[in-house]
Motif scaffolding. Structure first.
Motif, short mmCIF file in Angstrom:
data_model
loop_
_atom_site.label_atom_id
_atom_site.label_comp_id
_atom_site.label_asym_id
_atom_site.label_seq_id
_atom_site.Cartn_x
_atom_site.Cartn_y
_atom_site.Cartn_z
N UNK A 1 37.88 46.29 49.12
CA UNK A 1 37.30 47.39 49.85
C UNK A 1 37.77 48.95 49.29
N UNK A 2 38.95 49.02 48.70
CA UNK A 2 39.42 50.25 48.13
C UNK A 2 38.93 50.49 46.88
N UNK A 3 38.40 49.43 46.07
CA UNK A 3 37.85 49.49 44.86
C UNK A 3 38.61 48.59 43.78
N UNK A 4 38.39 48.90 42.48
CA UNK A 4 38.82 48.06 41.30
C UNK A 4 40.29 48.29 41.20
N UNK A 5 41.09 47.03 40.99
CA UNK A 5 42.32 47.13 40.49
C UNK A 5 42.97 46.01 39.63
N UNK A 6 44.01 46.21 39.08
CA UNK A 6 44.70 45.27 38.42
C UNK A 6 46.17 44.78 39.07
N UNK A 7 46.55 43.96 38.65
CA UNK A 7 47.71 43.20 38.96
C UNK A 7 49.21 43.62 38.25
N UNK A 8 50.08 44.07 39.01
CA UNK A 8 51.07 44.48 38.07
C UNK A 8 52.54 43.77 38.82
N UNK B 1 55.39 34.52 42.28
CA UNK B 1 55.93 35.62 43.02
C UNK B 1 54.57 36.65 43.25
N UNK B 2 54.88 37.28 44.42
CA UNK B 2 53.96 38.48 44.64
C UNK B 2 53.76 39.14 43.40
N UNK B 3 52.47 40.04 43.59
CA UNK B 3 52.13 40.91 42.54
C UNK B 3 51.98 42.26 43.35
N UNK B 4 51.74 43.35 42.71
CA UNK B 4 51.39 44.77 43.19
C UNK B 4 49.81 45.17 42.90
N UNK B 5 49.19 45.44 43.68
CA UNK B 5 47.88 46.01 43.39
C UNK B 5 47.94 47.39 42.78
N UNK B 6 47.54 47.66 41.70
CA UNK B 6 47.40 48.93 41.13
C UNK B 6 46.05 49.27 40.95
N UNK B 7 45.40 50.23 41.93
CA UNK B 7 44.25 50.61 41.97
C UNK B 7 43.88 51.59 40.85
N UNK B 8 42.50 51.40 40.50
CA UNK B 8 42.09 52.39 39.54
C UNK B 8 41.80 53.73 40.27
N UNK B 9 41.74 53.94 41.33
CA UNK B 9 41.99 55.38 42.08
C UNK B 9 43.27 56.09 41.85
#
Length: 498
Positions: free
Chosen positions: A202-209, A284-292
């Motif tokens: 719902x926040x938009x596109x993201x990649x995993x970090x 291991x958990x990952x961080x959502x890095x949003x395009x915004x």
């Protein structure tokens, strides 16, 4: 030490930039951009129906451009530069030597007026760019080299005999190792976004970090969180606390995020904000890095996103060598701050001046052609609105540039400059027309020495007004006596020039 500039902002000089540069105080300019002749062996003239009509110059160079006084000054101030120019004459020819002599004597003055914290961008092409980079290395120092920027000025250039020439070169030198990267970021490439930002919610596109980094740690960053133990894989928690993405998290999602000291509490805050992704494989958990939260990328040294000026663009003047306003805005944003002083010694149609004004910088322009001042005024009238303190705007007509033809007079010459004594010696040499102050014979600069008119033993100061250049013979005769004694002795010995 940097000095205050003796030229007010919004000044444009029309005349030989060497004479004008010699009148500007040392170390008072924050940023220099120059787009000089390229040694193209061509004549440039603006169309008669353009606002730059009458603007014409020859970019053709011969040995006549190697003025003897310039060569003497270059040899004295920077012997390595003298040998470089002479080497170009032997390897390339007289035209290149004449051009490099013209450029070298001016770059020495530009080095003098530039602050030690300043930056310089020299715009050229591959005709003489390789020689100019060597000249810049000699004048500004190889350690000040930052980049050779390639600007793609056109997308196509048909030449059946060779590869099409579609780029210019911008040589960037600065003692500052960094640019204002946040001020020049450009949007991410569509292909890059499609390839790397493959997830969406719902926040938009993201990649995993990653939320971890290599190496074991035995403090809090090595402790277990929510049953996840980073040490099990030889890693430790590495949760972003600084940088662009941490700034975005704090401003958009978690107020006060960067002030959370505990790594495990930062993980709690990220989880509560929905910024942690849990893989299906229980990894291991990952961080959502949003395009915004990505402000864009810092340009590389290959600039392909700034296009040529369209035929009907408001900024077009008809000046044959005009560069896009966006190009100068990037340079000024990258290497200066609001209020800084920008100098363009070959300002032509004044694009650097217009860009500097738009971005809240002070500026000085110089050009040999009087049309430069006229074009500046015309451009400013249609392109500029000047912000006022209250946020309103006032038209250009409320202020106009100062147009001067006479060189300024330096007011920083109270003492010899310990940073560049050669330039002060060269200044004295020019003021004495190359003659010894004693016997008055014309002599090369390197055989003349600095002498105090009133000796220091008698209260004489190290001010330029109390300094002169004399040959070794006259200096030895005078010693710590006054000039009257020297003149008398020269007459008795028959040395004084009549």
């Amino acid at each position: 030490m940097p000095s205050a500039c003796n030229v007010p902002s919004r000044t444009i000089f029309t005349g030989d930039n060497l004479d004008i540069l010699r009148g500007i105080n040392s170390e008072c300019v924050d940023l220099i951009y120059l787009d000089p002749p390229f040694n193209s062996n061509r004549t440039y003239a603006a169309p008669l129906d353009s606002e730059a009509r009458g603007a014409e110059f020859d970019d053709v160079w011969t040995l006549d451009d190697m003025k003897e006084e310039w060569i003497d000054e270059i040899e004295y101030r920077l012997p390595a530069l003298f040998h470089l120019v002479n080497g170009a004459r032997l390897s390339h020819g007289e035209s290149m030597a004449g051009y490099l002599t013209f450029m070298s004597i001016r770059l020495l003055e530009l080095h003098r007026v530039l602050k030690t914290t300043g930056s310089i961008y020299l715009h050229c092409d591959d005709t003489a760019g390789h020689y100019l980079q060597s000249v810049m290395d000699a004048v500004f120092g190889v350690n000040s080299y930052r980049a050779q920027i390639s600007w793609q000025r056109t997308s196509a250039h048909n030449d059946s005999r060779n590869f099409g020439r579609v780029r210019d070169i911008i040589l960037f030198y600065s003692r500052q190792p960094r640019i204002n990267s946040n001020e020049v970021r450009i949007p991410l490439d569509d292909d890059y976004v499609e390839q790397f930002y493959r997830h969406e919610d719902e926040r938009g596109a993201y990649q995993l970090g990653d939320l971890t980094a290599a190496e074991l740690r035995y403090g809090e960053t090595g402790q277990t969180w929510r049953s996840f133990d980073p040490n099990r894989t030889g890693r430790h928690w590495a949760i972003p606390m600084t940088g662009q993405y941490a700034n975005w998290i704090e401003s958009a999602l978690i107020p006060g995020y960067r002030s959370i000291v505990s790594p495990l509490e930062r993980l709690d805050a990220l989880e509560e904000a929905g910024l942690i992704f849990y893989p299906d494989d229980a990894g291991m958990p990952r961080l959502k890095r949003y395009l915004a939260g990505n402000p864009g990328q810092v340009p590389t040294n290959q600039w392909t996103d700034i296009r040529p000026i369209p035929p009907r663009a408001v900024e077009r003047t008809g000046w044959r060598t005009q560069k896009p306003l966006a190009l100068l805005e990037r340079v000024i944003n990258a290497s200066s701050s609001p209020g800084d002083l920008v100098l363009d010694p070959f300002c032509g149609c004044a694009t650097a001046c217009i860009a500097a004004e738009k971005l809240g910088r002070q500026w000085i322009g110089i050009d040999i052609l009087p049309q430069a001042a006229e074009v500046l005024t015309q451009r400013a009238g249609r392109e500029l609105q000047i912000p006022m303190n209250g946020g309103d705007e006032k038209p250009w007509e409320d202020w106009t540039p100062m147009v001067l033809r006479e060189p300024p007079r330096r007011n920083d010459l109270t003492l010899l400059s310990p940073a560049d004594p050669q330039s002060d010696r060269a200044l004295l040499y020019r003021s004495q027309h190359g003659r010894c102050a004693g016997c008055e014979y014309e002599l090369p600069l390197h055989v003349l020495t600095i002498d105090h008119i009133t000796p220091r033993s008698r209260g004489g100061q190290d001010s330029v007004g109390n300094l002169q250049l004399m040959c070794h013979t006259c200096n030895a005769i005078k010693g710590n006596r006054d000039m009257g004694y020297l003149k008398q002795q020269l007459q008795v010995r028959g040395i004084l020039r009549v």
